[in-house]
Motif scaffolding. Structure first.
Motif, mmCIF file in Angstrom:
data_model
loop_
_atom_site.group_PDB
_atom_site.id
_atom_site.type_symbol
_atom_site.label_atom_id
_atom_site.label_comp_id
_atom_site.label_asym_id
_atom_site.label_seq_id
_atom_site.Cartn_x
_atom_site.Cartn_y
_atom_site.Cartn_z
ATOM 1 N N LEU A 129 0.838 -1.195 0.000
ATOM 2 C CA LEU A 129 0.000 0.000 0.000
ATOM 3 C C LEU A 129 0.877 1.250 0.000
ATOM 4 O O LEU A 129 0.623 2.204 -0.740
ATOM 5 C CB LEU A 129 -0.915 -0.024 1.232
ATOM 6 C CG LEU A 129 -1.903 1.123 1.347
ATOM 7 C CD1 LEU A 129 -2.903 1.089 0.206
ATOM 8 C CD2 LEU A 129 -2.644 1.064 2.683
ATOM 9 N N LEU A 175 -4.083 5.084 2.980
ATOM 10 C CA LEU A 175 -5.495 4.762 2.753
ATOM 11 C C LEU A 175 -5.658 3.737 1.633
ATOM 12 O O LEU A 175 -4.932 3.777 0.637
ATOM 13 C CB LEU A 175 -6.259 6.030 2.365
ATOM 14 C CG LEU A 175 -6.393 7.102 3.447
ATOM 15 C CD1 LEU A 175 -7.062 8.340 2.865
ATOM 16 C CD2 LEU A 175 -7.184 6.595 4.644
ATOM 17 N N PHE A 176 -6.625 2.847 1.837
ATOM 18 C CA PHE A 176 -6.973 1.881 0.787
ATOM 19 C C PHE A 176 -7.985 2.552 -0.135
ATOM 20 O O PHE A 176 -9.181 2.531 0.131
ATOM 21 C CB PHE A 176 -7.576 0.620 1.404
ATOM 22 C CG PHE A 176 -6.568 -0.200 2.139
ATOM 23 C CD1 PHE A 176 -5.919 -1.249 1.504
ATOM 24 C CD2 PHE A 176 -6.244 0.079 3.450
ATOM 25 C CE1 PHE A 176 -4.966 -1.998 2.179
ATOM 26 C CE2 PHE A 176 -5.301 -0.670 4.126
ATOM 27 C CZ PHE A 176 -4.659 -1.706 3.491
ATOM 28 N N LEU A 177 -7.488 3.176 -1.201
ATOM 29 C CA LEU A 177 -8.372 3.927 -2.089
ATOM 30 C C LEU A 177 -8.491 3.200 -3.420
ATOM 31 O O LEU A 177 -7.490 2.998 -4.104
ATOM 32 C CB LEU A 177 -7.798 5.324 -2.334
ATOM 33 C CG LEU A 177 -7.614 6.225 -1.114
ATOM 34 C CD1 LEU A 177 -6.823 7.459 -1.489
ATOM 35 C CD2 LEU A 177 -8.968 6.619 -0.537
ATOM 36 N N ASN A 178 -9.710 2.823 -3.791
ATOM 37 C CA ASN A 178 -9.864 2.252 -5.128
ATOM 38 C C ASN A 178 -9.956 3.384 -6.153
ATOM 39 O O ASN A 178 -9.955 4.563 -5.784
ATOM 40 C CB ASN A 178 -11.047 1.279 -5.189
ATOM 41 C CG ASN A 178 -12.381 1.967 -4.955
ATOM 42 O OD1 ASN A 178 -12.657 3.029 -5.523
ATOM 43 N ND2 ASN A 178 -13.220 1.358 -4.112
ATOM 44 N N HIS A 179 -10.007 3.046 -7.416
ATOM 45 C CA HIS A 179 -9.845 4.102 -8.420
ATOM 46 C C HIS A 179 -10.939 5.161 -8.345
ATOM 47 O O HIS A 179 -10.720 6.311 -8.682
ATOM 48 C CB HIS A 179 -9.726 3.505 -9.827
ATOM 49 C CG HIS A 179 -11.022 3.113 -10.454
ATOM 50 N ND1 HIS A 179 -11.646 1.912 -10.185
ATOM 51 C CD2 HIS A 179 -11.843 3.769 -11.337
ATOM 52 C CE1 HIS A 179 -12.768 1.838 -10.880
ATOM 53 N NE2 HIS A 179 -12.909 2.956 -11.579
ATOM 54 N N ARG A 180 -12.126 4.789 -7.864
ATOM 55 C CA ARG A 180 -13.196 5.797 -7.774
ATOM 56 C C ARG A 180 -12.931 6.769 -6.639
ATOM 57 O O ARG A 180 -13.101 7.978 -6.784
ATOM 58 C CB ARG A 180 -14.568 5.126 -7.574
ATOM 59 C CG ARG A 180 -15.127 4.370 -8.758
ATOM 60 C CD ARG A 180 -15.181 5.160 -10.044
ATOM 61 N NE ARG A 180 -15.762 6.492 -9.901
ATOM 62 C CZ ARG A 180 -15.833 7.389 -10.884
ATOM 63 N NH1 ARG A 180 -15.355 7.097 -12.082
ATOM 64 N NH2 ARG A 180 -16.357 8.575 -10.679
ATOM 65 N N PHE A 181 -12.526 6.257 -5.500
ATOM 66 C CA PHE A 181 -12.177 7.146 -4.385
ATOM 67 C C PHE A 181 -11.023 8.048 -4.808
ATOM 68 O O PHE A 181 -11.010 9.247 -4.557
ATOM 69 C CB PHE A 181 -11.744 6.321 -3.165
ATOM 70 C CG PHE A 181 -12.892 5.814 -2.338
ATOM 71 C CD1 PHE A 181 -13.599 6.665 -1.509
ATOM 72 C CD2 PHE A 181 -13.280 4.483 -2.391
ATOM 73 C CE1 PHE A 181 -14.656 6.196 -0.741
ATOM 74 C CE2 PHE A 181 -14.331 4.018 -1.637
ATOM 75 C CZ PHE A 181 -15.033 4.871 -0.813
ATOM 76 N N SER A 184 -12.098 10.870 -7.087
ATOM 77 C CA SER A 184 -12.744 12.035 -6.491
ATOM 78 C C SER A 184 -11.733 12.896 -5.724
ATOM 79 O O SER A 184 -11.835 14.118 -5.728
ATOM 80 C CB SER A 184 -13.929 11.615 -5.616
ATOM 81 O OG SER A 184 -13.473 10.929 -4.504
ATOM 82 N N LEU A 185 -10.732 12.264 -5.132
ATOM 83 C CA LEU A 185 -9.696 13.064 -4.470
ATOM 84 C C LEU A 185 -8.848 13.814 -5.499
ATOM 85 O O LEU A 185 -8.473 14.964 -5.304
ATOM 86 C CB LEU A 185 -8.789 12.171 -3.618
ATOM 87 C CG LEU A 185 -9.421 11.575 -2.366
ATOM 88 C CD1 LEU A 185 -8.418 10.716 -1.631
ATOM 89 C CD2 LEU A 185 -9.935 12.667 -1.445
#
Lengths: 195, 850
Positions: A129, A175-181, A184-185
C-alpha cells in the motif's frame, strides 16, 4: 502510519560536500519526542537532523543501486512524467531502532533522475500500500509542480504538496483507495491547483 | 543548468535565454537582477558547470537566499506581509509572500521566531474560506513556535488546526486531552448532518494511538470500537452523490439510489468495503475506507486497555435493519450480543473474509488490481491478528486462508501476499494441525531462487525471518538448510540487505552447516556474478550478440562447467561443503571482478565473516573449530581475485585464527601438521603476509607444554626447523627482479617465534643466537637485497638484538617469551605492583647490569 515524506536530491550538488543532499520538501506527521526535556527549538532541530540522516541513507542507497544495475539515467522533459515514473528505480531501507527514529522504521524510496522521494513508515506498515501511495504522490508532484523541468515550483508552490498530502496521506495515514475514491480526491487536488 | 562562481564565460544564444530566466527568479519579487549581456559574451562572474536536471541552479539559489537573508531585509519582509494580511481581501501577492515566508522558515535549520503580531494574524487563517490560505498558514505555523502561553490557540475543529496541534504536541498529557476532544466530537456527531467531514478524526486518533496507546480509557476504546463496527459493517450500500463529499457541488442530486458495484462491474450483493465502487460516495462510505485503513493498527494496540465485561448496548444497529445480511456473516447472527471489542473482532473477521472473496474478481482497472493485492495482505494480517487474540477463530479462518494459499501459490506475482499467509501458517498451523511444508517450500526454496532481484520481496521476506527467527529455528528445519538460497538476496543486493543478515546470520550457524556456510560466504562474490549471468542468460537469447562477448557467459552456458554454477545456485545445503574445481570457477569469473554488483557484495563479506566466527565459537566443538582452521588455511589462497577482497579476508582470518588458538590452545598441537605445512611454504610469506605472520605467531605462542601436555621436544624442534628454513630463505636470497620483498613484519615474527621455541628447548638457543648475530653483521655491512628501507632494517636488527640478549639468560627468556598463563590474565595488568611492564623492567635491569 507514515512518519514523514521527503523530496530531496540523490546526485551530487556542487555547492554541497559529496554525500550531502538538498532537502526540497519535508513533511513530518505527528508529534515527536514526547515528554522529553528538549525545548521546542531543539525538538525541531532534532527532527531536521533525523530527516537529513534518512536522506543521506537514501542517497547512498540510490547511488549504489544505480551503480549496480548499470543502467544509465535517462533525462526526461516535462510531458514525459509517466515514462519517467516507469524508468524510476525504487527500494526500501530498514532504519533500525534509534537510527534515527526511536522505533524501527522502513524508508521506501523512489528515484526519478536527480531527485528522490521518500516515505518513512512504521515497520509493520503494509508496504504494498505504501509503495502504491508513494507512486501516486510522485506522479502528482511531477505533474503539478512540473518537476521534470527547470523551474523551482517545488520550493515556490510547496503548498500544493501539502494539499496533496492532506488528501492522499491525511496525517500520515495510508489509505486503501480504489480508483473511484482516488478519482474524487484527484478532482479536488486538480481544483486546488487551478484555483 | 549552470552553477555560479566568480569567473568569465561565454554563452550561446539559447543558453543566454535560460540563464536570464534563472537569474531573474529571485526570492523577492521586487529585487531585479542586473544582467549585462553583450551579444553572446557575458561578464557576470559565473562559471559553467552543468548540474543534473530537475534540480536547477534556480532552486539552489533560492535555498541559499532563504538561508542567508539579512535580518533587516527579513524585518522589512515581515512588515510588508503584515500589511498584506491586514487588508480585507487577500490576493495573489499575499499567497506568494506566505509561500516565501514558508521557504525562509523551512530552509533554516534553526527556528526563526515571527513577530507576535504577524503570528497572531496567521492563526485565524486556519479557518479562512480559501483552502490555499489554510494550507499556507498551517505550513508557516508548523515551522515556527507557538507564542508562549498561546499554545492551545488552534482550537478550530478542522484538519489544519489538528495537524498543527499534533505536530506541536510535546507531552502525552496533551495528546490524551486532544484524544478526549476528538472522541467527544465523534460521539456528538452520531447522526447529525454537518458540513465538515469526520474523516480526519480517525487518522489523528491513529496517530495518538501510535505515540501513546496507554492513554486511552476503557470507555474510549469501547466507543471507538462500536463506531468502527458501524462504519465497517453498516456503511450505505447505495452510491453517494455524483461527486464525493467535500467537492465542488453540494447537495445530492435527486435521483433513484444506485447500488454500489464490485471492481469487475457487477452489482454488489453484500456489505460495502474498500473494494466497492460507485460514481460517488457517502460520508459513511468514506469512513469505511478510513476505518479499514486504521483497523489493523487498532486491533494490534487496543488490547493494551483492559477488556470490558458488559454486554454491548442495545442501540447498536442490528444486522437486519437497514443493512444487508452478509454471506460471510450468516453463521454468526449472535455477534451483536458480544462485548464491543469482541464484536469488532468478529466484524473485522467478516470484513476480511469478504475482501478476500472480492479479490477473486477481475478488476477493470490496473490500479485496482494493485489495491487488491494490498487488501489481501491487510486482510490476512488482520485475520492473523484476530486469531492471535481469539484462538477459537483459527478453525473458522483456516479454510479460507488455505484456499487462498491454494489459489495464489502457483503465481509468483502474488509472492508478497503469500508472506503474510506464511506468517499465518507459522502462528496458527500448529493449533489447526495443518501441514505447512508447501508453504515453506515456497518461502525458502522458490522465492529466493526466483525473486532474489525484487528489492521489496527481499525486504519483506528477510523481515519475516527476522521477526520469527526463534520460532523458525525451532520448528522449521527448512530454514537453516536453505541458507545457500537465502544468501542470494545478499549476493544480489548486498548493501540493502546486509543489515538483515547481520541479525539473521547467527541463527544460520549450526554444527552441521558451519563449514558449508563458511565456504558459501567466501564465495558470495562468485554467487553474485553467477546470478548476473543467470539473469543475462534468461533475458538475452543465445543467438543474440550482446554488447561485448562475455567469456563467463559462455562458460555459464557451457555444459562442461554447468555443474560448478549449479552448485553455487543450489537451493539447500547437503550437497557437500564446497567443490573441487573452485579455482576453475574463480578463473571463469575473473572478468566479474570489476562488476559493481560483485564488488558491492564482496564488501559485505568481511563483516559477515566476523559474525560467523563470533557465533561459531559459541556453538561449535573443538573438532569443528579445528576443521574451520584448516578451511581458513586452505581458502586463504582460494578466493575470487577482487581488488582488496583477498587482503580483507586475510585480515579476518588472521584475527580469528589467533582468537581460536587463544580459546583452545590445544588446537595448535592438534593441527600442527597443517599449520607447519602452511608456515613452511615460503611463498605464503610473500602472498599471504597477514595470515602467515599470524600462523607463525600462533605456533610460537602455543607450541609449549604449558598449553598442551602433548607438545613434545620433537614437535618443537620440527617446528623450529621449519620456521628457521623459511627465515633463512627470505633473508639470504635476493628477490627476483620485480618480485616482492618479504614484509619486515614477517621477518620479525619469524625471529620472535624462533626465540620463543628456543626458550622452551634450550638446545636450540645457540642456533637462534648464531642467526641473530649473523643478521647483525650483515646489516652493519650496508643495504641488504631483501629489505629496501634502512629504517625497517634497523628495526629488524634491534628486535634481533633484544631477543639475542634475552636468550643469553635462558631462565629470563622463558619467563618473558613464554609467560605462564596467569601472568597474562587481566588482573596482572591492573595490579601495578605485579604487572608485566614492571616485571620486564626488573628483568631488563638484571640483564643490563653487567
Amino acid at each position: 502510519m507514515v512518519r514523514c515524506f521527503l523530496i530531496h536530491t540523490v546526485v551530487p550538488v556542487q555547492t554541497l560536500s559529496s554525500g550531502d543532499s538538498r532537502v526540497l520538501y519535508s513533511r513530518s506527521f505527528g508529534p515527536n519526542e514526547l515528554d522529553s526535556e528538549l525545548s521546542p527549538e531543539d525538538r525541531r532541530l532534532l527532527e531536521k537532523e533525523r530527516m537529513l540522516l534518512v536522506v543521506r541513507q537514501v542517497r547512498s542507497t540510490v547511488s549504489l543501486s544505480r551503480e549496480a544495475s548499470g543502467k544509465p539515467v535517462v533525462e526526461m522533459v516535462p510531458g514525459e512524467e509517466t515514462l519517467a515514473l516507469q524508468e524510476s528505480s525504487s527500494g526500501v531501507i530498514r532504519l533500525r531502532a534509534g537510527e534515527p527514529f526511536p522505533e524501527e522504521m522502513s524508508a521506501i524510496w523512489l528515484a526519478v533522475q536527480s531527485l528522490g522521494f521518500t516515505l518513512v513508515c512504521e515497520a509493520h506498515e503494509n508496504l504494498l500500500l505504501a509503495e502504491g501511495t508513494l507512486r501516486n504522490l510522485v506522479r502528482h508532484c511531477l505533474e503539478s509542480l512540473h518537476m521534470l523541468g527547470q523551474g523551482s515550483e517545488v520550493l515556490l508552490r510547496s503548498h500544493r504538496i501539502d494539499a496533496l498530502l492532506n488528501r492522499l496521506l491525511p496525517h500520515g495515514q495510508l489509505l486503501f483507495l480504489n480508483h473511484r475514491f482516488h478519482h474524487s480526491l484527484e478532482k479536488e487536488v486538480a481544483a486546488y491547483v487551478t484555483k | 543548468m549552470y552553477m555560479t562562481e566568480h569567473c568569465t564565460f561565454t554563452l550561446k544564444e539559447t543558453e543566454l535565454k535560460s540563464c536570464h530566466v534563472i537569474l531573474r527568479q529571485d526570492l523577492f519579487i521586487d529585487r531585479t537582477v542586473c544582467f549585462p549581456a553583450l551579444k553572446g559574451r557575458v561578464y557576470l562572474g559565473v562559471i559553467l558547470t552543468p548540474t543534473p536536471k530537475m534540480y536547477s541552479h534556480g532552486s539552489e539559489s533560492l535555498i541559499k537566499q532563504a538561508r542567508e537573508i539579512q535580518d533587516s531585509e527579513l524585518q522589512k519582509f515581515y512588515s510588508r506581509l503584515l500589511k498584506l494580511l491586514k487588508a480585507k481581501e487577500f490576493g495573489h501577492e499575499t499567497m506568494d509572500s506566505l509561500q516565501r515566508l514558508h521557504l525562509i522558515l523551512s530552509a533554516n535549520k534553526y527556528t526563526k521566531t515571527l513577530p507576535a503580531e504577524l503570528q497572531r494574524k496567521l492563526s485565524p487563517l486556519l479557518s479562512s474560506p480559501s483552502e490555499q490560505l489554510q494550507v499556507l498558514s498551517t505550513a508557516v505555523l508548523r515551522e515556527t513556535l507557538p507564542l508562549p502561553g498561546e499554545e492551545q490557540i488552534y482550537n478550530q475543529e478542522n484538519i489544519h488546526s489538528y495537524s498543527l496541534l499534533l505536530s506541536q504536541c510535546s507531552s502525552r498529557t496533551e495528546l490524551s486531552s486532544l484524544c478526549t476532544r476528538l472522541l467527544r466530537s465523534l460521539e456528538n456527531r452520531q447522526s447529525e448532518n454537518q458540513s465538515s467531514s469526520l474523516t480526519h478524526i480517525l487518522p489523528i486518533l491513529n496517530t495518538i494511538l501510535t505515540h501513546s496507546p496507554e492513554r486511552l480509557t476503557e470507555d474510549q476504546v469501547t466507543l471507538l470500537s462500536k463506531k468502527l463496527v458501524d462504519w465497517l459493517r453498516y456503511a450505505s450500500i447505495t452510491q453517494g452523490g455524483a461527486v464525493s463529499s467535500g467537492g465542488f457541488f453540494t447537495g445530492p442530486r435527486s435521483r433513484q439510489p444506485v447500488p454500489i458495484a464490485e471492481l469487475d462491474g457487477t452489482v454488489s450483493g453484500d456489505f460495502f468495503t474498500v473494494l466497492c465502487v460507485g460514481q460517488g460516495f457517502t460520508e459513511d462510505q468514506w469512513m469505511n475506507v478510513y476505518s479499514f485503513s486504521m483497523l489493523r493498527h487498532w486491533l494490534l494496540t487496543f488490547h493494551s486497555v483492559p477488556s470490558s465485561v458488559s454486554l454491548s448496548d442495545t442501540d447498536d444497529r442490528s444486522e437486519v435493519d437497514g443493512s444487508v445480511v452478509s454471506m460471510v456473516s450468516a453463521t454468526s447472527s449472535s455477534s451483536r450480543l458480544l462485548p464491543p471489542k469482541e464484536r469488532l473482532r468478529e466484524k473485522a473477521f467478516q470484513y476480511c473474509l469478504r475482501l478476500i472473496e472480492q479479490c477473486d474478481r477481475k478488476a477493470q482497472k490496473k490500479s485496482d488490481t494493485e489495491l487488491q493485492k494490498a487488501c489481501l495482505v491487510e486482510a490476512v494480517c488482520i485475520l492473523d491478528c484476530v486469531c492471535t487474540e481469539d484462538s477459537s477463530l483459527v478453525y473458522r479462518t483456516f479454510p479460507c486462508v488455505k484456499a487462498l494459499f491454494g489459489r495464489l501459490s502457483s503465481d509468483l506475482t502474488f509472492a508478497r501476499v503469500l508472506l503474510p499467509i506464511a506468517q499465518f501458517y507459522l502462528n496458527h498451523g500448529e493449533i489447526a494441525a495443518v501441514d505447512c511444508d508447501s508453504v515453506w517450500q515456497l518461502v525458502f526454496s522458490q522465492f529466493p531462487a526466483e525473486l532474489f532481484n525484487d528489492p521489496f520481496l527481499a525486504y519483506e521476506l528477510l523481515r519475516f525471518l527476522r521477526l520469527n527467527v526463534e520460532n523458525l529455528q525451532l520448528r522449521v528445519p527448512q530454514y537453516t538448510h536453505s541458507f545457500p538460497n537465502l544468501l542470494k538476496f545478499l549476493a544480489w543486493d548486498g548493501p540493502a540487505v546486509v543489515d538483515d543478515f547481520v541479525d539473521l546470520l547467527p541463527s544460520l550457524v549450526t554444527v552441521d552447516t558451519a563449514v558449508e556456510l563458511l565456504h558459501a560466504l567466501l564465495d558470495l562474490p562468485c554467487l553474485s556474478a553467477t546470478l548476473i549471468l543467470q539473469l543475462r542468460t534468461t533475458s538475452t537469447p543465445i543467438a543474440e550478440a550482446c554488447g561485448r562477448g562475455l567469456l563467463s557467459l559462455d562458460a555459464f552456458r557451457s555444459p562442461s562447467f554447468r555443474g560448478l554454477f549449479l552448485y553455487l545456485l543450489r537451493t539447500e545445503t547437503g550437497s557437500g561443503d564446497t567443490i573441487d574445481r573452485l579455482s576453475t570457477l574463480h578463473e571463469l569469473l575473473t572478468e566479474a571482478s570489476d562488476w559493481p554488483r560483485v564488488v558491492q557484495c564482496a564488501q559485505t563479506v568481511p563483516v559477515l565473516l566476523h559474525i560467523f566466527f563470533n557465533t561459531v565459537v559459541k556453538v561449535g566443538d573443538v573438532k569443528l573449530l579445528a576443521h574451520l582452521m584448516l578451511v581458513m588455511l586452505e581458502r586463504s589462497s582460494l578466493l575470487l581475485k577482487l581488488p582488496t577482497y583477498t587482503t580483507e579476508i586475510h585480515r579476518v582470518f588472521s584475527c580469528h585464527l589467533l582468537r581460536l588458538c587463544k580459546l583452545h590452545p590445544s588446537l595448535v598441537v592438534d593441527q600442527s601438521h597443517d599449520l607447519l605445512e602452511f608456515a613452511g611454504t615460503t611463498a605464503n610469506a610473500y602472498s599471504k603476509e597477514e595470515v602467515y605472520t599470524h600462523v607463525v605467531w600462533a605456533l610460537g605462542d602455543n607450541l609449549s607444554v604449558s598449553c598442551d601436555s602433548r607438545c613434545s621436544v620433537k614437535l618443537i624442534t620440527s617446528c623450529f626447523e621449519t620456521l628457521e628454513a623459511v627465515l633463512f630463505e627470505v633473508t639470504s636470497s635476493a628477490p627476483l627482479p620485480g618480485a616482492a620483498r618479504p614484509a619486515p613484519r614477517v621477518i620479525t615474527s619469524l625471529m620472535s617465534a624462533l626465540a620463543k621455541l628456543a626458550s622452551r628447548s634450550h638446545d636450540l638457543i645457540p642456533r637462534v643466537s648464531l642467526f641473530l648475530s649473523k643478521l647483525r653483521t650483515v646489516a652493519r655491512g650496508g643495504p641488504v637485497p631483501w629489505c629496501s628501507s634502512g629504517e625497517d632494517l634497523s628495526a629488524i636488527v634491534t628486535r634481533g638484538e633484544e631477543l639475542w640478549s634475552l636468550l643469553k639468560t635462558p631462565g629470563v627468556a622463558q619467563s618473558v617469551l613464554s609467560p605462564a598463563a596467569h601472568t597474562t590474565t587481566p588482573r596482572w595488568h591492573q595490579d601495578t605492583n605485579l604487572s608485566l611492564p614492571l616485571q620486564l623492567r626488573t628483568l631488563t635491569s638484571l640483564t643490563h647490569t653487567r
